[in-house]
Design a protein around this motif. Structure first.
Motif, PDB file in Angstrom:
ATOM      1  N   GLN A 147      -4.455  -1.326  -5.437  1.00 23.78           N
ATOM      2  CA  GLN A 147      -5.025  -2.580  -5.331  1.00 23.78           C
ATOM      3  C   GLN A 147      -4.198  -3.654  -4.422  1.00 23.78           C
ATOM      4  OE1 GLN A 147      -5.835  -4.998  -9.015  1.00 23.78           O
ATOM      5  NE2 GLN A 147      -5.390  -6.757  -7.740  1.00 23.78           N
ATOM      6  N   ARG A 156      -4.364  -2.618  -0.571  1.00 25.50           N
ATOM      7  CA  ARG A 156      -5.440  -3.180   0.028  1.00 25.50           C
ATOM      8  C   ARG A 156      -5.454  -4.521   0.492  1.00 25.50           C
ATOM      9  NH1 ARG A 156      -8.390   0.075  -3.989  1.00 25.50           N
ATOM     10  NH2 ARG A 156      -8.848   2.247  -3.261  1.00 25.50           N
ATOM     11  N   GLU A 157      -5.134  -5.299  -0.439  1.00 26.22           N
ATOM     12  CA  GLU A 157      -5.167  -6.864  -0.504  1.00 26.22           C
ATOM     13  C   GLU A 157      -4.058  -7.062   0.529  1.00 26.22           C
ATOM     14  OE1 GLU A 157      -5.155  -8.226  -4.555  1.00 26.22           O
ATOM     15  OE2 GLU A 157      -7.163  -7.524  -4.892  1.00 26.22           O
ATOM     16  N   ASP A 167      -3.205   2.201  -9.937  1.00 21.48           N
ATOM     17  CA  ASP A 167      -4.267   1.462  -9.501  1.00 21.48           C
ATOM     18  C   ASP A 167      -3.849   0.310  -9.085  1.00 21.48           C
ATOM     19  OD1 ASP A 167      -5.987   3.596 -10.439  1.00 21.48           O
ATOM     20  OD2 ASP A 167      -6.410   2.901 -12.348  1.00 21.48           O
ATOM     21  N   LEU A 168      -2.872  -0.669  -9.570  1.00 20.30           N
ATOM     22  CA  LEU A 168      -2.448  -1.727  -9.191  1.00 20.30           C
ATOM     23  C   LEU A 168      -1.726  -1.652  -7.869  1.00 20.30           C
ATOM     24  CD1 LEU A 168      -1.989  -4.710  -9.692  1.00 20.30           C
ATOM     25  CD2 LEU A 168       0.062  -4.115 -11.200  1.00 20.30           C
TER      26      LEU A 168
END
Length: 352
Positions: free
Chosen positions: A342, A345-346, A338-339
């Motif tokens: 994240q 995407r960032e 999940d990290l």
């Protein structure tokens, strides 16, 4: 740091590797769809314990948009004809989304693991790429195949063995660290795969000038540079420490490899390379752990982007500004998927 500008005016793309340790072929379709559904630009697969083209073929069948990149596939473990056939099939099956990222590997692996010949890696790589393109051209045009080089010869092709060419030939990127292979990439490839064992200074002061020399002074506007910088981060002190430990151990392994010594020499860390090489040859069963423990924080921070998850995208974008056209999220040391998503995407938001 001097401002070096080679990246095209298009916004940089973000690529998600889909080959973490322990990942099985059965997981590939779901991971590829996850990356596409998240709006990422591409996925990649590295040749470690499985064949990248096999995994990317599965990924092609479960996606419709993302680029499919090998990063890397070991060129010298194959003949140009074998790879040309596999790449042609995947390129057409995917609708033209394949990026063939090639690496030479190092002599012990090519000779002792793959049982294939090794010599003059930069010259051999240039000829390998030329042979691929000659084969693809003969198939696409119907012209006689007549490739004769110092390392590879391809002079026989009949209609029975000629596949259809439904899309343009795939782009070919080359992984490089040393100046000769970087010059080769600039001369014959469509892009460069930057090795994780590279610093921003080495990229700007050594790699880019070598690419430009190979290209005859100036890179093509559409030439791409793919970043694979290590990332050290975590949502807690424990996660951060574990990430730093994993990246330090990997950097220590690379530092022990003589082929990567030029990167250390630029920073005046050649003695560290000698120390790591000696430790890697010792009989100590804990040598890899100890090597990582001896790697200074100064070295870690030169090779890796270090910070909180919120810090990483901006730091990574600044590190590659004006040079990098694709960011491949280096997942080594980040165990939380999940990290990873994240961050991907960032990073995409930060570079656009």
């Amino acid at each position: 740091m001097p401002e070096t500008t080679t990246a095209s005016v298009a916004a940089p793309k973000v690529v998600l590797p889909i080959g973490p340790p322990g990942q099985q072929l059965a997981d590939t379709a779901a991971l590829a769809r996850l990356a596409e559904d998240a709006g990422l630009d591409g996925i990649s697969y590295a040749e470690l314990s499985s064949d990248p083209l096999l995994h990317l073929t599965v990924a092609a069948g479960s996606t419709s948009r993302v680029d499919l990149m090998t990063n890397i596939l070991v060129a010298f473990a194959r003949s140009p004809m074998t790879l040309a056939t596999q790449a042609r099939a995947l390129q057409d099956y995917s609708g033209g989304r394949l990026i063939l990222g090639l690496g030479s590997q190092i002599k012990p692996h090519v000779e002792r693991r793959f049982s294939m010949p090794w010599s003059a890696p930069a010259a051999r790589m240039a000829e390998f790429v030329a042979a691929l393109r000659a084969i693809w051209f003969a198939w696409a045009t119907g012209e006689k195949l007549d490739f004769r080089g110092d390392f590879y010869t391809h002079t026989l092709m009949t209609p029975m063995f000629t596949p259809p060419s439904q899309t343009p030939a795939p782009k070919v990127f080359i992984a490089a660290v040393g100046p000769k292979m970087c010059e080769t990439a600039g001369a014959v490839a469509d892009g460069l795969l930057v090795h994780g064992f590279s610093t921003e200074r080495y990229l700007r002061e050594m790699t880019v000038p070598a690419l430009e020399r190979g290209a005859g002074g100036r890179l093509r506007d559409d030439f791409e540079i793919v970043d694979l910088s290590f990332v050290v981060t975590g949502r807690s002190d424990e996660e951060f420490a574990a990430s730093a430990k994993a990246v330090k151990q990997q950097l220590a392994f690379y530092a022990s490899t003589p082929a990567y010594l030029p990167v250390l020499e630029l920073h005046g860390w050649q003695d560290l390379g000698a120390e790591m090489h000696a430790l890697s040859k010792s009989d100590d069963p804990d040598r890899w752990t100890k090597m990582g423990e001896r790697l200074p924080d100064e070295v870690l921070e030169a090779f890796a982007v270090v910070g909180t998850p919120a810090d990483i995208p901006g730091k990574l974008a600044a590190r590659g500004q004006g040079v990098v056209s694709r960011y491949s999220v280096n997942t080594l040391g980040i165990d939380d998927p999940d990290l990873v998503m994240q961050l991907a995407r960032e990073i995409q938001n930060a570079v656009r």
